[in-house]
Design a protein around this motif. Structure first.
Motif, PDB file in Angstrom:
ATOM      1  N   TRP A  98       3.274  20.492  27.844  1.00 45.15           N
ATOM      2  CA  TRP A  98       4.145  19.325  27.872  1.00 45.15           C
ATOM      3  C   TRP A  98       4.496  18.865  26.456  1.00 45.15           C
ATOM      4  CZ3 TRP A  98       2.336  15.631  32.327  1.00 45.15           C
ATOM      5  CH2 TRP A  98       3.460  15.199  33.055  1.00 45.15           C
ATOM      6  N   ARG A  99       3.514  18.921  25.551  1.00 46.71           N
ATOM      7  CA  ARG A  99       3.665  18.239  24.278  1.00 46.71           C
ATOM      8  C   ARG A  99       3.866  19.134  23.059  1.00 46.71           C
ATOM      9  NH1 ARG A  99       5.951  15.202  23.676  1.00 46.71           N
ATOM     10  NH2 ARG A  99       5.014  14.303  21.803  1.00 46.71           N
ATOM     11  N   ARG A 100       3.390  20.363  23.081  1.00 50.20           N
ATOM     12  CA  ARG A 100       3.379  21.128  21.832  1.00 50.20           C
ATOM     13  C   ARG A 100       4.787  21.452  21.333  1.00 50.20           C
ATOM     14  NH1 ARG A 100      -0.267  26.476  21.052  1.00 50.20           N
ATOM     15  NH2 ARG A 100       0.985  27.126  22.833  1.00 50.20           N
ATOM     16  N   PHE A 101       5.678  21.893  22.217  1.00 54.95           N
ATOM     17  CA  PHE A 101       7.017  22.258  21.764  1.00 54.95           C
ATOM     18  C   PHE A 101       7.767  21.031  21.237  1.00 54.95           C
ATOM     19  CE2 PHE A 101      11.586  22.606  22.575  1.00 54.95           C
ATOM     20  CZ  PHE A 101      11.892  23.681  21.759  1.00 54.95           C
ATOM     21  N   ASP A 102       7.701  19.924  21.955  1.00 49.78           N
ATOM     22  CA  ASP A 102       8.387  18.708  21.524  1.00 49.78           C
ATOM     23  C   ASP A 102       7.878  18.254  20.156  1.00 49.78           C
ATOM     24  OD1 ASP A 102      10.073  16.294  21.885  1.00 49.78           O
ATOM     25  OD2 ASP A 102       8.156  15.266  22.059  1.00 49.78           O
ATOM     26  N   ARG A 115       0.850  -1.191   0.000  1.00 49.36           N
ATOM     27  CA  ARG A 115       0.000   0.000   0.000  1.00 49.36           C
ATOM     28  C   ARG A 115       0.883   1.237   0.000  1.00 49.36           C
ATOM     29  NH1 ARG A 115      -4.285  -0.132   4.735  1.00 49.36           N
ATOM     30  NH2 ARG A 115      -4.968   1.726   3.598  1.00 49.36           N
ATOM     31  N   ALA A 116       0.358   2.313  -0.540  1.00 46.77           N
ATOM     32  CA  ALA A 116       1.083   3.584  -0.563  1.00 46.77           C
ATOM     33  C   ALA A 116       0.288   4.627   0.220  1.00 46.77           C
ATOM     34  CB  ALA A 116       1.309   4.051  -1.995  1.00 46.77           C
ATOM     35  N   PHE A 117       0.981   5.358   1.088  1.00 45.70           N
ATOM     36  CA  PHE A 117       0.360   6.387   1.912  1.00 45.70           C
ATOM     37  C   PHE A 117       0.990   7.738   1.590  1.00 45.70           C
ATOM     38  CE2 PHE A 117       0.111   2.396   4.173  1.00 45.70           C
ATOM     39  CZ  PHE A 117      -1.173   2.366   4.663  1.00 45.70           C
ATOM     40  N   PRO A 118       0.189   8.759   1.284  1.00 45.65           N
ATOM     41  CA  PRO A 118       0.764  10.084   1.009  1.00 45.65           C
ATOM     42  C   PRO A 118       1.481  10.628   2.235  1.00 45.65           C
ATOM     43  CG  PRO A 118      -1.635  10.218   1.259  1.00 45.65           C
ATOM     44  CD  PRO A 118      -1.284   8.754   1.224  1.00 45.65           C
ATOM     45  N   LEU A 119       2.603  11.291   2.003  1.00 47.68           N
ATOM     46  CA  LEU A 119       3.422  11.803   3.094  1.00 47.68           C
ATOM     47  C   LEU A 119       3.371  13.328   3.113  1.00 47.68           C
ATOM     48  CD1 LEU A 119       6.576   9.527   2.692  1.00 47.68           C
ATOM     49  CD2 LEU A 119       4.588   9.173   4.175  1.00 47.68           C
ATOM     50  N   GLY A 120       3.221  13.856   4.291  1.00 45.70           N
ATOM     51  CA  GLY A 120       3.184  15.301   4.453  1.00 45.70           C
ATOM     52  C   GLY A 120       3.462  15.671   5.895  1.00 45.70           C
ATOM     53  N   LEU A 121       3.438  16.941   6.164  1.00 43.46           N
ATOM     54  CA  LEU A 121       3.616  17.464   7.515  1.00 43.46           C
ATOM     55  C   LEU A 121       2.323  18.140   7.932  1.00 43.46           C
ATOM     56  CD1 LEU A 121       5.533  18.177   9.917  1.00 43.46           C
ATOM     57  CD2 LEU A 121       6.007  20.326   8.712  1.00 43.46           C
ATOM     58  N   THR A 122       1.754  17.708   9.046  1.00 44.05           N
ATOM     59  CA  THR A 122       0.550  18.320   9.604  1.00 44.05           C
ATOM     60  C   THR A 122       0.769  18.525  11.101  1.00 44.05           C
ATOM     61  OG1 THR A 122      -0.915  17.245   7.997  1.00 44.05           O
ATOM     62  CG2 THR A 122      -1.928  18.077  10.004  1.00 44.05           C
ATOM     63  N   LEU A 123       0.756  19.768  11.527  1.00 41.27           N
ATOM     64  CA  LEU A 123       0.932  20.094  12.946  1.00 41.27           C
ATOM     65  C   LEU A 123      -0.222  20.971  13.407  1.00 41.27           C
ATOM     66  CD1 LEU A 123       4.756  20.978  12.975  1.00 41.27           C
ATOM     67  CD2 LEU A 123       3.694  18.819  13.665  1.00 41.27           C
ATOM     68  N   ALA A 124      -0.927  20.526  14.423  1.00 40.29           N
ATOM     69  CA  ALA A 124      -2.017  21.329  14.980  1.00 40.29           C
ATOM     70  C   ALA A 124      -1.439  22.539  15.709  1.00 40.29           C
ATOM     71  CB  ALA A 124      -2.857  20.490  15.935  1.00 40.29           C
TER      72      ALA A 124
END
Length: 407
Positions: free
Chosen positions: A339-343, A268-277
């Motif tokens: 805790w999580r956003r910067f990392d 299978r092929a999955f599209p790759l990208g960057l998604t950051l909330a």
């Protein structure tokens, strides 16, 4: 009214339910998943579990069910070449990286997804988590003291907190009005499993090729999991094309060091990208896992970022409950976000830079990156730093579960 409603029945949603329920059995936790019953059993993929994540799973009581099917990664080899190059020079090797200084365990394991999800589901059911399959969430409305969640079947569910673990294209994230930073790499990751004649001896390899990284990750019984990055048009052509052509292209990249190859899993092929909330929280709402961040697989850290979310959010919820605080309030959830956003942003930027640096065939850029890899290989302190990053080992400031400690 229930305490926590989790939308999404993958490893993030399930591990969050287990973490909360095992530390605070009195909290009512419901997990709803839009996928049909039993669809998770058809997942042929495997995932890399860092040392810190395996310690968390051990603290949650499920690692004993997972470990017999897990393959330790004891050595990592990194090369940089063109696809047609007859020789691929090795620029960086993590020899014996499996002996983590603090944990005494391999720095990572490869685990079949079906094994991991099955173990987590079993533990969630044992702890009394209410799992509702084939129940997609249509939307929600937050109030001062609760959130009303509209599910496809039945009356709305009222909860003190809604957690979205519904994937990188999260509908709940959009419903909450949370914006994202997005970038399409124009690449797709081909995922499949191959069987080979000779043993891999626990070695993972990442070949940096002009179209993107080609990673081979060790599985049990002389098999390897592949994450093969190609330009999207080429990936679609390879996945949809003839088996013989696919295997020929595969051999060009895999090589013959492990003997004859045989594709034994679907491809299978999955599209790759960057998604950051941009935000991880809203009133009575939190994001976790791919709903909060989708990054390039070049570092193999996507799943482990999700487990870090779980450790931080579960500890935030349980600690607030013990103090008699409102677990769904923004004041409480802000601790999780800080805790999580910067990392997460740091890892997103790192993988973005690495992909841009290595997914090309520009001669000066290649010379620079090969010099950098060689430098890391020759400096023990720097190499140890990167090993610790791969292990995901926790510091004193990190959530307890990442260090194998109960909440």
């Amino acid at each position: 009214m229930i305490d926590v409603l989790i939308a999404g029945g993958g490893y993030v949603g399930l591990s969050l339910a287990v973490a909360i329920k095992s530390a605070a059995p009195h909290l009512a936790v419901t997990l709803v998943d839009g996928a049909p019953e039993g669809v998770w059993k058809k997942d042929e993929r495997a995932s890399a579990i860092a040392s810190a994540a395996s310690q968390m799973l051990e603290a949650l009581g499920v690692w004993g069910d997972i470990e017999p099917e897990a393959e330790p990664i004891r050595r990592m080899v990194i090369t940089d070449s063109k696809t047609a190059d007859p020789v691929r020079p090795v620029f960086l090797t993590f020899e014996g990286a499996g002996d983590a200084v603090e944990s005494g365990r391999p720095f990572a394991h490869m685990v079949p997804n079906v094994v991991m999800v099955g173990a987590l589901r079993g533990e969630a059911e044992r702890l009394g988590v209410n799992i509702r399959q084939s129940t997609p969430v249509n939307g929600f409305k937050s109030g001062d003291h609760s959130v009303a969640v509209d599910v496809a079947a039945g009356q709305p569910i009222e909860a003190r907190l809604l957690v979205a673990c519904d994937g990188v294209r999260s509908k709940l994230r959009a419903a909450a009005g949370i914006k994202t930073v997005d970038f399409d790499y124009g690449q797709s990751g081909i995922v499949t499993t191959v069987e080979h004649e000779r043993p891999h001896n626990g070695t993972a390899e990442e070949h940096f090729l002009p179209a993107g990284p080609f990673a081979t990750l060790p599985l049990r019984n002389n098999r390897s999991s592949l994450v093969w990055t190609e330009r999207t048009a080429d990936a679609d052509r390879l996945v949809a094309g003839d088996d013989l052509v696919f295997e020929e292209e595969l051999e060009r990249r895999f090589g013959h060091k492990l003997g004859t190859l045989k594709v034994v899993g679907g491809r299978r092929a999955f599209p790759l990208g960057l998604t950051l909330a941009r935000e991880f929280i809203a009133p009575r709402f939190a994001l976790a896992g791919d709903a909060a961040h989708g990054i390039h697989p070049i570092s193999g850290q996507g799943l482990n970022l999700g487990f870090k979310d779980v450790a931080a959010l579960a500890e935030t919820i349980v600690d607030a409950d013990r103090l008699g605080l409102d677990i769904g309030s923004l004041a409480v959830l802000e601790r999780y976000q800080s805790w999580r956003r910067f990392d997460t942003f740091r890892m997103g930027v790192t993988t973005d830079v690495l992909n841009r640096l290595f997914s090309n065939d520009i001669t000066p850029v290649r010379a620079l990156r090969d010099f950098g890899l060689g430098l890391v290989d020759r400096l023990p302190a720097l190499k140890s730093f990167f090993i610790r990053q791969a292990e995901g080992l926790a510091s004193e400031r990190d959530p307890k579960l990442l260090g194998g400690q109960p909440i």
